[in-house]
Design an enzyme around this catalytic site. Sequence first.
Site, PDB file in Angstrom:
ATOM      1  N   CYS A  37      -4.280   0.744  -2.342  1.00 22.39           N
ATOM      2  CA  CYS A  37      -4.077  -0.508  -1.595  1.00 22.39           C
ATOM      3  C   CYS A  37      -3.027  -1.382  -2.282  1.00 22.39           C
ATOM      4  CB  CYS A  37      -5.368  -1.296  -1.538  1.00 22.39           C
ATOM      5  SG  CYS A  37      -6.684  -0.548  -0.596  1.00 22.39           S
ATOM      6  N   GLU A  58       0.412   5.230   0.524  1.00 24.47           N
ATOM      7  CA  GLU A  58      -0.518   6.270   0.987  1.00 24.47           C
ATOM      8  C   GLU A  58      -0.086   7.654   0.499  1.00 24.47           C
ATOM      9  OE1 GLU A  58      -0.967   5.630   5.234  1.00 24.47           O
ATOM     10  OE2 GLU A  58      -2.143   3.801   4.863  1.00 24.47           O
ATOM     11  N   CYS A 110     -10.778  -3.241  -3.993  1.00 21.30           N
ATOM     12  CA  CYS A 110      -9.808  -4.244  -4.474  1.00 21.30           C
ATOM     13  C   CYS A 110     -10.526  -5.513  -4.935  1.00 21.30           C
ATOM     14  CB  CYS A 110      -8.787  -4.566  -3.383  1.00 21.30           C
ATOM     15  SG  CYS A 110      -7.648  -3.198  -3.113  1.00 21.30           S
ATOM     16  N   ASN A 133       0.840  -1.210   0.000  1.00 23.96           N
ATOM     17  CA  ASN A 133       0.000   0.000   0.000  1.00 23.96           C
ATOM     18  C   ASN A 133       0.865   1.247   0.000  1.00 23.96           C
ATOM     19  OD1 ASN A 133       0.571  -0.834   2.682  1.00 23.96           O
ATOM     20  ND2 ASN A 133      -1.102   0.364   3.521  1.00 23.96           N
ATOM     21  N   CYS A 170     -10.351  -4.911   0.596  1.00 25.24           N
ATOM     22  CA  CYS A 170     -11.443  -3.928   0.655  1.00 25.24           C
ATOM     23  C   CYS A 170     -12.343  -4.094  -0.581  1.00 25.24           C
ATOM     24  CB  CYS A 170     -10.877  -2.510   0.735  1.00 25.24           C
ATOM     25  SG  CYS A 170     -10.330  -1.858  -0.853  1.00 25.24           S
ATOM     26  N   GLU A 195      -3.146  -4.541  -2.952  1.00 22.60           N
ATOM     27  CA  GLU A 195      -3.689  -5.484  -3.941  1.00 22.60           C
ATOM     28  C   GLU A 195      -3.792  -4.839  -5.318  1.00 22.60           C
ATOM     29  OE1 GLU A 195      -4.798  -4.775  -0.939  1.00 22.60           O
ATOM     30  OE2 GLU A 195      -6.083  -6.330  -0.108  1.00 22.60           O
TER      31      GLU A 195
HETATM   32  N1  THU Z   1      -5.292  -1.386   2.604  1.00 21.29           N
HETATM   33  C1  THU Z   1      -4.755  -2.231   1.686  1.00 21.29           C
HETATM   34  O1  THU Z   1      -3.641  -2.026   1.182  1.00 21.29           O
HETATM   35  N2  THU Z   1      -5.479  -3.328   1.345  1.00 21.29           N
HETATM   36  C2  THU Z   1      -6.702  -3.634   1.856  1.00 21.29           C
HETATM   37  O2  THU Z   1      -7.338  -4.567   1.394  1.00 21.29           O
HETATM   38  C3  THU Z   1      -7.242  -2.863   2.977  1.00 21.29           C
HETATM   39  C4  THU Z   1      -6.592  -1.551   3.201  1.00 21.29           C
HETATM   40  C5  THU Z   1      -4.511  -0.204   2.973  1.00 21.29           C
HETATM   41  C6  THU Z   1      -5.101   1.111   2.529  1.00 21.29           C
HETATM   42  C7  THU Z   1      -4.497   2.053   3.539  1.00 21.29           C
HETATM   43  O3  THU Z   1      -3.193   2.391   3.092  1.00 21.29           O
HETATM   44  C8  THU Z   1      -4.362   1.213   4.792  1.00 21.29           C
HETATM   45  O4  THU Z   1      -4.416  -0.143   4.374  1.00 21.29           O
HETATM   46  C9  THU Z   1      -5.430   1.471   5.833  1.00 21.29           C
HETATM   47  O5  THU Z   1      -6.694   1.367   5.296  1.00 21.29           O
END
Ligand code: THU
Length: 161
Positions: free
Chosen positions: A73, A64, A115, A62, A112, A75
């Site tokens: 994310c 940000e 994704c 991920n 999520c 994925e």
């Molecule tokens: N996140 C992911 O990378 N994958 C997921 O399936 C759930 C959330 C990340 C997004 C954000 O950077 C952090 O986790 C918190 O939500």
Amino acid sequence: MKTKKIVSEVSIYEDLTELSKQDQDLLQRAAKARKNAYAPYSNFKVGAAVLLENQEIVIGSNQENASFPSGLCAERVAVFQAGALFPGVAIVAVAIVAAPQRSRSAKPAAPCGNCRQAIYEYEHNQEQPISILMMGSDGRVFKAKAMADLLPLAFGNDFLG
Ligand code: THU
């Protein structure tokens, strides 16, 4: 009026060693990828590893952003990179490793909604299931045999006509 029952199956493994070597290796690649997550805002690092039919593995983590919705994310970083590097090559499995910093008892995190939708697009197009492996820090692994199991009544490009 009719009612349609939709049944989803997820396997729960108590330990990584209960999985095939291929699944274990993919989860290990996702755990390694997680180290390069850029998650200064959530402190929730996620790593993903995509296994392709040609045996290539493409990773993501991920990423940000100070403007929160601009982040992505793990994925989607991984599957979009796989699509960009190996267009048309089927995806066999996606492994996801996620946990809050310092937690040793986090249950496996499921992808999520965005994704799930993004991965479903590939599954739908390739007409072959993509297995989803999820691992947290409590030692367990959850496995779904197809993204369709995590996204009942999914919206696919066939709706667009
Ligand atoms: N996140 C992911 O990378 N994958 C997921 O399936 C759930 C959330 C990340 C997004 C954000 O950077 C952090 O986790 C918190 O939500």
